[in-house]
Design a protein around this motif. Structure first.
Motif, PDB file in Angstrom:
ATOM      1  N   GLY A  77       0.819  -1.194   0.000  1.00 39.21           N
ATOM      2  CA  GLY A  77       0.000   0.000   0.000  1.00 39.21           C
ATOM      3  C   GLY A  77       0.858   1.252   0.000  1.00 39.21           C
ATOM      4  O   GLY A  77       2.073   1.212  -0.191  1.00 39.21           O
ATOM      5  N   ARG A  78       0.216   2.395   0.246  1.00 40.62           N
ATOM      6  CA  ARG A  78       0.930   3.667   0.306  1.00 40.62           C
ATOM      7  C   ARG A  78       0.680   4.324   1.661  1.00 40.62           C
ATOM      8  O   ARG A  78      -0.440   4.276   2.183  1.00 40.62           O
ATOM      9  CB  ARG A  78       0.474   4.601  -0.824  1.00 40.62           C
ATOM     10  N   ASP A 115      -6.264   3.219  -0.447  1.00 35.89           N
ATOM     11  CA  ASP A 115      -5.278   2.167  -0.177  1.00 35.89           C
ATOM     12  C   ASP A 115      -5.412   1.608   1.239  1.00 35.89           C
ATOM     13  O   ASP A 115      -5.799   2.320   2.171  1.00 35.89           O
ATOM     14  CB  ASP A 115      -3.852   2.712  -0.302  1.00 35.89           C
TER      15      ASP A 115
END
Length: 292
Positions: A77-78, A115
């Protein structure tokens, strides 16, 4: 003329190992596990805890810290970082962020858009005489960490000197952090300062670790033997063998600080009175404006 007998490097053994237990959390947090549980900080010294989290935007908004450091590894993810000193950035899988909370950090860590951020956050102690140091942040992007290849794999160096290569992360309390990737059957001998307390976490795959060849699979954690009276310049060796096609292991090490601490909420100090003072200072605005 007699030959000088050089002492053989300490062969690291797995001292203890376990698997992370995960708990479902209330939205926007999703799942949490304790890689290093906080109630065992004395044996992990200089490390205090490590949390593995899956979360979405809104889980870790503006909040304060004092008296310790964090090392955050983005698994997937971020992750968006915002601090009240004007810092703002997005970290992606394989990136690492270092924060010295020092005397007064105030920041936010959140998922980006829709995300699910998946992170490993390590809390690293500060000696008493460094708890009031300046707050600072350093991002180490995956491509900035040097990679040293070996037969059947590679080691990526984030911090410390590993395989003759210096990592870019510069913590106030020096540590090593390496990411080791191995194919099935590959073996690697990681050299660490003999006086460093160390642990490893298996991100993927299956390994036999240490002189005692303890088997550890994905989500497994192991603490390692070390020479508490040793010297920083003397090496020790950790043997790692991969039993799967794709294996990835993180190894952290640091010299113990050997001070009693009080971890409480977002602060780590030496006494409960100092914890109360930190809360008071935050309430009185001494940590500065919110991180937004």
């Amino acid at each position: 003329m007699a030959k000088e007998n050089k002492a053989q490097p300490l062969q690291r053994q797995v001292k203890d190992h376990w698997y992370v237990n995960y708990n479902e959390m209330g939205f926007p947090s999703i799942q949490k596990g304790w890689v290093l549980p906080v109630d065992r900080w004395a044996e992990f010294d200089p490390f205090i805890l490590m949390a593995e989290d899956w979360f979405k935007k809104g889980t870790f908004p503006d909040h304060p810290h004092r008296g310790f450091q964090t090392v955050t590894y983005v698994v997937d993810g971020r992750l968006e970082h915002i601090d009240n000193g004007g810092g703002r950035d997005i970290l992606e899988p394989g990136d690492v962020q270092y924060m010295n909370a020092g005397w007064a950090a105030r920041h936010a860590e959140d998922g980006v858009e829709d995300d699910i951020a998946h992170t490993l956050q390590l809390w690293l102690n500060l000696p008493k005489d460094k708890r009031n140091t300046e707050t600072l942040y350093q991002n180490v992007y995956a491509e900035e960490a040097p990679v040293v290849p070996f037969e059947g794999g590679s080691v990526k160096v984030f911090s410390g000197n590993i395989a003759g290569t210096q990592g870019p992360l510069e913590s106030i309390v020096p540590i090593t952090l390496s990411e080791i990737t191995l194919s099935e059957g590959a073996e690697y001998v990681l050299s660490l300062p003999e006086n460093h307390n160390a642990f490893l976490y298996v991100l993927a795959g299956d390994i036999d670790a240490g002189k005692n060849e303890v088997n550890i699979k994905k989500h497994g954690v192991a603490t390692l033997s070390f020479n508490d009276d040793g010297q920083e310049q003397n090496p020790s060796e950790l043997n790692i063998k991969s039993n799967k096609r794709r294996t990835k292991v993180l190894v952290y090490s640091g010299a113990p600080i050997k001070e009693d601490i009080v971890p409480y909420g977002p602060f780590v100090m030496n006494t409960m009175e100092e914890i109360k003072q930190a809360f008071q200072d935050f309430c009185n605005g001494k940590f500065g404006p919110p991180a937004v």
